[in-house]
Design a protein around this motif. Structure first.
Motif, PDB file in Angstrom:
ATOM      1  N   PHE B 269       0.793  -1.231   0.000  1.00  0.00           N
ATOM      2  CA  PHE B 269       0.000   0.000   0.000  1.00  0.00           C
ATOM      3  C   PHE B 269       0.820   1.273   0.000  1.00  0.00           C
ATOM      4  N   TRP B 270       1.870   1.302  -0.841  1.00  0.00           N
ATOM      5  CA  TRP B 270       2.580   2.560  -0.982  1.00  0.00           C
ATOM      6  C   TRP B 270       1.736   3.501  -1.833  1.00  0.00           C
ATOM      7  N   ASP B 271       1.868   4.802  -1.594  1.00  0.00           N
ATOM      8  CA  ASP B 271       1.227   5.820  -2.438  1.00  0.00           C
ATOM      9  C   ASP B 271      -0.268   5.577  -2.637  1.00  0.00           C
ATOM     10  N   VAL B 272      -0.971   5.340  -1.571  1.00  0.00           N
ATOM     11  CA  VAL B 272      -2.369   4.919  -1.696  1.00  0.00           C
ATOM     12  C   VAL B 272      -3.290   5.994  -2.260  1.00  0.00           C
ATOM     13  N   VAL B 273      -4.110   5.600  -3.199  1.00  0.00           N
ATOM     14  CA  VAL B 273      -5.232   6.425  -3.628  1.00  0.00           C
ATOM     15  C   VAL B 273      -6.447   5.820  -2.935  1.00  0.00           C
ATOM     16  N   PRO B 274      -7.000   6.493  -1.944  1.00  0.00           N
ATOM     17  CA  PRO B 274      -8.056   5.899  -1.123  1.00  0.00           C
ATOM     18  C   PRO B 274      -9.234   5.348  -1.928  1.00  0.00           C
ATOM     19  N   SER B 289      -4.559  -9.932   9.327  1.00  0.00           N
ATOM     20  CA  SER B 289      -3.367  -9.111   9.512  1.00  0.00           C
ATOM     21  C   SER B 289      -3.314  -8.031   8.442  1.00  0.00           C
ATOM     22  N   LEU B 290      -3.169  -6.792   8.864  1.00  0.00           N
ATOM     23  CA  LEU B 290      -3.198  -5.668   7.944  1.00  0.00           C
ATOM     24  C   LEU B 290      -2.018  -4.754   8.267  1.00  0.00           C
ATOM     25  N   ASN B 291      -1.138  -4.585   7.249  1.00  0.00           N
ATOM     26  CA  ASN B 291       0.004  -3.696   7.470  1.00  0.00           C
ATOM     27  C   ASN B 291      -0.155  -2.477   6.583  1.00  0.00           C
ATOM     28  N   LEU B 292      -0.586  -1.380   7.173  1.00  0.00           N
ATOM     29  CA  LEU B 292      -0.792  -0.140   6.433  1.00  0.00           C
ATOM     30  C   LEU B 292       0.262   0.880   6.842  1.00  0.00           C
ATOM     31  N   SER B 293       1.423   0.415   7.277  1.00  0.00           N
ATOM     32  CA  SER B 293       2.369   1.357   7.866  1.00  0.00           C
ATOM     33  C   SER B 293       3.156   2.170   6.844  1.00  0.00           C
ATOM     34  N   TYR B 294       2.890   1.947   5.540  1.00  0.00           N
ATOM     35  CA  TYR B 294       3.492   2.816   4.535  1.00  0.00           C
ATOM     36  C   TYR B 294       2.435   3.678   3.868  1.00  0.00           C
ATOM     37  N   ALA B 295       1.213   3.555   4.329  1.00  0.00           N
ATOM     38  CA  ALA B 295       0.106   4.165   3.611  1.00  0.00           C
ATOM     39  C   ALA B 295      -0.348   5.456   4.262  1.00  0.00           C
ATOM     40  N   ALA B 296      -0.254   6.558   3.510  1.00  0.00           N
ATOM     41  CA  ALA B 296      -0.746   7.837   4.016  1.00  0.00           C
ATOM     42  C   ALA B 296      -2.219   7.926   3.662  1.00  0.00           C
ATOM     43  N   ILE B 297      -3.048   7.373   4.515  1.00  0.00           N
ATOM     44  CA  ILE B 297      -4.494   7.357   4.274  1.00  0.00           C
ATOM     45  C   ILE B 297      -5.163   8.165   5.369  1.00  0.00           C
ATOM     46  N   PRO B 298      -6.060   9.079   5.008  1.00  0.00           N
ATOM     47  CA  PRO B 298      -6.725   9.855   6.060  1.00  0.00           C
ATOM     48  C   PRO B 298      -7.559   8.954   6.964  1.00  0.00           C
ATOM     49  N   SER B 299      -7.743   9.422   8.172  1.00  0.00           N
ATOM     50  CA  SER B 299      -8.409   8.627   9.192  1.00  0.00           C
ATOM     51  C   SER B 299      -9.761   8.088   8.740  1.00  0.00           C
ATOM     52  N   SER B 300     -10.548   8.911   8.053  1.00  0.00           N
ATOM     53  CA  SER B 300     -11.889   8.473   7.672  1.00  0.00           C
ATOM     54  C   SER B 300     -11.840   7.279   6.728  1.00  0.00           C
ATOM     55  N   ASP B 301     -10.904   7.296   5.788  1.00  0.00           N
ATOM     56  CA  ASP B 301     -10.797   6.152   4.869  1.00  0.00           C
ATOM     57  C   ASP B 301     -10.283   4.919   5.599  1.00  0.00           C
ATOM     58  N   LEU B 302      -9.384   5.152   6.540  1.00  0.00           N
ATOM     59  CA  LEU B 302      -8.872   4.033   7.334  1.00  0.00           C
ATOM     60  C   LEU B 302     -10.015   3.374   8.094  1.00  0.00           C
ATOM     61  N   VAL B 303     -10.848   4.207   8.673  1.00  0.00           N
ATOM     62  CA  VAL B 303     -11.957   3.678   9.468  1.00  0.00           C
ATOM     63  C   VAL B 303     -12.888   2.847   8.600  1.00  0.00           C
ATOM     64  N   LYS B 304     -13.166   3.354   7.395  1.00  0.00           N
ATOM     65  CA  LYS B 304     -14.061   2.598   6.497  1.00  0.00           C
ATOM     66  C   LYS B 304     -13.481   1.230   6.200  1.00  0.00           C
ATOM     67  N   LEU B 305     -12.191   1.175   5.990  1.00  0.00           N
ATOM     68  CA  LEU B 305     -11.542  -0.101   5.673  1.00  0.00           C
ATOM     69  C   LEU B 305     -11.537  -1.017   6.880  1.00  0.00           C
ATOM     70  N   ILE B 306     -11.112  -0.480   8.004  1.00  0.00           N
ATOM     71  CA  ILE B 306     -10.953  -1.311   9.206  1.00  0.00           C
ATOM     72  C   ILE B 306     -12.284  -1.840   9.704  1.00  0.00           C
ATOM     73  N   SER B 307     -13.330  -1.050   9.542  1.00  0.00           N
ATOM     74  CA  SER B 307     -14.614  -1.524  10.065  1.00  0.00           C
ATOM     75  C   SER B 307     -15.154  -2.691   9.250  1.00  0.00           C
ATOM     76  N   GLN B 308     -14.536  -2.960   8.078  1.00  0.00           N
ATOM     77  CA  GLN B 308     -14.910  -4.157   7.304  1.00  0.00           C
ATOM     78  C   GLN B 308     -14.170  -5.390   7.810  1.00  0.00           C
ATOM     79  N   CYS B 309     -13.103  -5.140   8.577  1.00  0.00           N
ATOM     80  CA  CYS B 309     -12.221  -6.255   8.954  1.00  0.00           C
ATOM     81  C   CYS B 309     -12.481  -6.698  10.378  1.00  0.00           C
ATOM     82  N   GLN B 310     -13.626  -7.332  10.555  1.00  0.00           N
ATOM     83  CA  GLN B 310     -14.013  -7.671  11.932  1.00  0.00           C
ATOM     84  C   GLN B 310     -13.176  -8.757  12.569  1.00  0.00           C
ATOM     85  N   ASN B 311     -12.448  -9.511  11.728  1.00  0.00           N
ATOM     86  CA  ASN B 311     -11.639 -10.580  12.307  1.00  0.00           C
ATOM     87  C   ASN B 311     -10.180 -10.196  12.442  1.00  0.00           C
TER      88      ASN B 311
END
Lengths: 176, 582
Positions: B269-274, B289-311
């Motif tokens: 997830f380098w250079d992410v286009v949300p 397991s989700l490694n987004l530590s190279y991804a400059a993603i605004p909080s709102s987009d992060l939340v949308k993604l993470i809330s899909q990952c219930q496990n």
């Protein structure tokens, strides 16, 4: 406490005083032990004038630093990319260097600071719907586009100037 | 009395023992068990490559198939170990070439590996299967080409976070068409573009491929085709995650993802286009397991993604997630076990995001299985740490980094002793701890009294006196690794606890108050400790004996204390003349 610090006159970089004082106090403790001061260069390494001089701090691996330091690299290649930014209702325009920013997040934060406005969050469907302002730009073809639609690198190379649109005009653009 | 159990039976019994500790225990029972065990041991782990020599290992274990080894101390990650210090893999590789013709696995961490070593590996072992190089350096893509070309049965090639001199992407094309055995390929640390055709063909002919971690140079437009050829993938690292926003690219990608029913881990997830993140939504419910530590993603987009990952069990993310994002994480991901939050702007004087101690408090409240945390932030309070400790007594790893190294409790301006004290008191299973902030000797007293299961401790800019170090060394019964920088700890505590050091793997002290005289004394007292003085200012005896050394690295060893590859800025005890450091 905060206000008195703010009104204190001082020479030197803001926000550093407290930490400097602490770091000096560590080296003072050391010099009170039996060791010979004159041979102890630790004092130099522990009492840096600026945070950046402390080796290995904060403990971030170099490959992580490199990703995030893209900002510094792009401005060091010499060329800048200044564009005019106007805001509806503001008496004069500003100029910013697009190469200074790493991504839309950084740019929007800077614009919000500069013009004291809230632009809000971009979404592909709604644009900046819900906020009072929408950032737009004129591209190479002379068309006015909503900031955020294209990948960052593409935006930087095609943006000729920017305009922060206000109110209903902005919403019109968003639902095209 | 004759020993009636046949060797083969004992060997068979021992074959069920996989843990090193169990095997070590078994080998201490009696001489014959020692002998039987050593002949049937197939895997070893050497935590410090200088603790033992290749000759000793080969003599004791003649039939190894897998070797795992670590070299430089952890603080090398932050440039505290000078270049050229050591940890060369070549002597080991060369020695093992003759001794272990059937070697299958080599896993190295923080070692210097040359192209020569890689070539030797590729040519020496007929059934070589697994090469994992974590945080290694010293080799180029030419070395990788040798591995690709010659290891016919290669299963894993994992270059985790190594520093590779990237001459070209051509190395990948060296995998022969006959190579169909790949299970895991991690090339995420490389810079150059590889041939996309070669990559696609390699993926297509590897039916067992489970892990594929691409590098940044693989564009998003290529990702769909790659994934399509490997719908059985369990772990995927994308390349750059950005492209012009086009609905066909998006739907192509979304389709490809939806075919991956086994996907559990995502990274890259380098250079992410949300806008392209929703393409992954179909797999999110299976992601652990989700490694987004190279991804400059605004909080709102992060939340949308993470809330899909219930496990979700493991999340690595940048501090763009902010407190609000962590609140959302705490609400959606009840299975979360590990969280790492990295700083997006570590050298900035002012905070660039709204991430505070509150985010960590929320997660500790909302995620009952959370046991491992690495958190970078700019402020902390004792109250927050106490709350976190109360919420989550099941912590195993707790690593906190406050950007300003001696920041006090920002509410009360007191030291953070009480907060960290609460952590060690409540978290009885704590095995690893890193601390920052304003800390006095008191916190070390708490650690010494409570942290009985602590195995690794990292300290920086903390403490008032030797008493701090003494508390730790005398109290922490399970301590194996201690690393300290810029603390006023010195000779007294070190010498008083000399015997303790032999029960540990290693002790690192840099920019502290340890004198050369004390190092010499320690080395004399403890013949099985190697006391390395690492000092770039020239010979330590050219300065008064009471002068502090730049760095001291003390580790137990059964090998010679005068390692042959010592650079000129390292001094150790000279065995021939016990009063002289050579």
């Amino acid at each position: 406490m905060e206000t008195s610090v703010a009104t204190e006159l001082r020479l030197g970089l803001p926000g550093r005083d407290e930490s400097e004082a602490k770091i000096t106090s560590v080296s003072n403790k050391r010099s009170s032990s039996e060791m010979d001061d004159s041979c102890d260069p630790q004092q130099e390494s522990v009492a840096p004038a600026q945070k950046a001089q402390v080796v290995g701090w904060p403990p971030v691996r170099s490959y992580r630093k490199n990703i995030l330091q893209k900002k510094a690299e792009s401005s060091s290649d010499g060329s800048a990319m200044f564009v005019k930014v106007s805001m509806d209702g503001a008496p004069y325009l500003r100029k910013i260097d697009l190469k200074f920013y790493m991504n839309y997040l950084d740019l929007l934060k800077a614009l919000q600071n500069m013009f004291k406005c809230t632009i809000g969050v971009y979404s592909e469907r709604e644009g900046y719907d819900g906020s009072e302002f929408a950032p737009t730009y004129e591209d190479k073809d002379g068309d006015w586009m909503l900031v955020g639609d294209v990948p960052w690198e593409m935006f930087v190379t095609s943006c000729k100037r920017m305009r922060i649109m206000k109110g209903s005009e902005a919403r019109g653009l968003g639902c095209l | 009395m004759a020993y009636s159990f046949p060797e083969e039976v004992l060997e068979h019994v021992f074959s069920f023992l996989s843990s090193d500790r169990d095997r070590n225990a078994v080998s201490l029972v009696c001489k014959s068990w020692y002998d039987i065990e050593r002949w049937c041991r197939r895997r070893i782990f050497v935590g410090n490559c200088y603790a033992v020599s290749p000759e000793i290992v080969i003599r004791r274990f003649p039939e190894l198939r897998a070797v795992e080894m670590k070299g430089k101390p952890h603080f090398a990650d932050f440039n505290l170990v000078p270049e050229g210090w050591g940890a060369y893999a070549y002597p080991w590789i060369a020695a093992m070439e003759e001794a272990y013709p059937f070697l299958e696995e080599i896993k190295l961490k923080r070692m210097v590996v040359t192209d020569e070593s890689l070539e030797l590996i590729s040519k020496s072992y007929k059934s070589f299967k697994v090469l994992v190089l974590t945080s290694c350096e010293g080799f180029t893509t030419d070395g990788l080409a040798s591995i690709a070309a010659n290891c016919r049965h290669l299963r894993e090639l994992d270059l985790r976070e190594s520093e590779v001199e990237d001459l070209s992407g051509h190395w990948l094309s060296h995998f022969p068409d006959s190579c169909t055995s790949l299970v895991s390929l991690n090339m995420s640390c490389l810079g150059s573009e590889v041939s996309f055709c070669a990559l696609e063909r390699l993926v297509a002919r590897s039916p067992n491929l489970r892990t594929l971690r691409l590098n940044r140079a693989v564009p998003l437009e290529r990702l769909a085709n790659l994934i399509r050829r490997a719908p059985q993938l369990v772990e995927l690292g994308t390349g750059a995650y950005s492209a012009e926003i086009r609905s066909d690219t998006f739907s192509n990608l979304a389709d490809a993802f939806s075919a991956c029913k086994q996907l559990k881990a995502l990274s890259g997830f380098w250079d992410v286009v949300p806008s392209y993140l929703p393409a992954m939504y179909s797999v999110c419910s299976g992601i652990t397991s989700l490694n987004l530590s190279y991804a400059a993603i605004p909080s709102s987009d992060l939340v949308k993604l993470i809330s899909q990952c219930q496990n979700l069990q493991r999340l690595w993310v940048l501090d763009y997630i902010e407190d609000s994002g962590l609140d959302a994480l705490a609400a959606s991901c009840k299975d979360l076990q590990e969280l790492r939050v990295f700083p997006s702007d570590p050298f900035g004087a002012e905070p660039n995001v709204s991430l505070t101690e509150q985010g960590l408090v929320s997660v500790s409240e909302g995620c009952p299985k959370l046991e491992s945390v690495l958190y970078f932030c700019r402020q902390m309070s004792n109250a927050a740490l106490i709350a976190i400790a109360k919420n989550r007594p099941n912590f195993i790893r707790f690593r906190l980094c406050i950007i300003d190294p001696q920041a006090p409790d920002y509410l009360t301006l007191e030291p953070l002793d009480a907060g960290f004290g609460a952590i060690v008191e409540k978290c009885k299973e704590l095995r690893r701890l890193s601390m920052t902030g304003l800390l006095t000797d008191r916190v070390f007293k708490y650690i010494g009294s409570h942290a009985k299961k602590l195995e690794m401790l990292s300290i920086a800019f903390a403490g008032d006196s030797d008493l701090g170090l003494h508390h730790v060394l005398s109290g922490c019964d399970s301590l194996r690794k201690l690393e300290i920088r810029d603390c006023p700890f010195g000779d007294k505590a070190l010498l008083a606890n000399a015997a303790k050091l032999e029960t540990m793997r290693s002790l690192w002290m840099s920019s502290c108050s340890v004198s050369f005289g004390a190092c010499k004394l320690l080395a004399q007292k403890m013949p099985r400790l190697n006391v390395e003085v690492i000092d770039e200012r020239g010979p330590p005896d050219s300065r008064p004996e009471g002068c502090s050394v730049e760095r001291a690295y003390v580790y137990r060893t059964v090998a010679s204390r005068q390692r042959l590859d010592m650079p000129d800025f390292v001094w150790t005890h000279d065995e021939d003349s016990s009063l002289r450091y050579s």
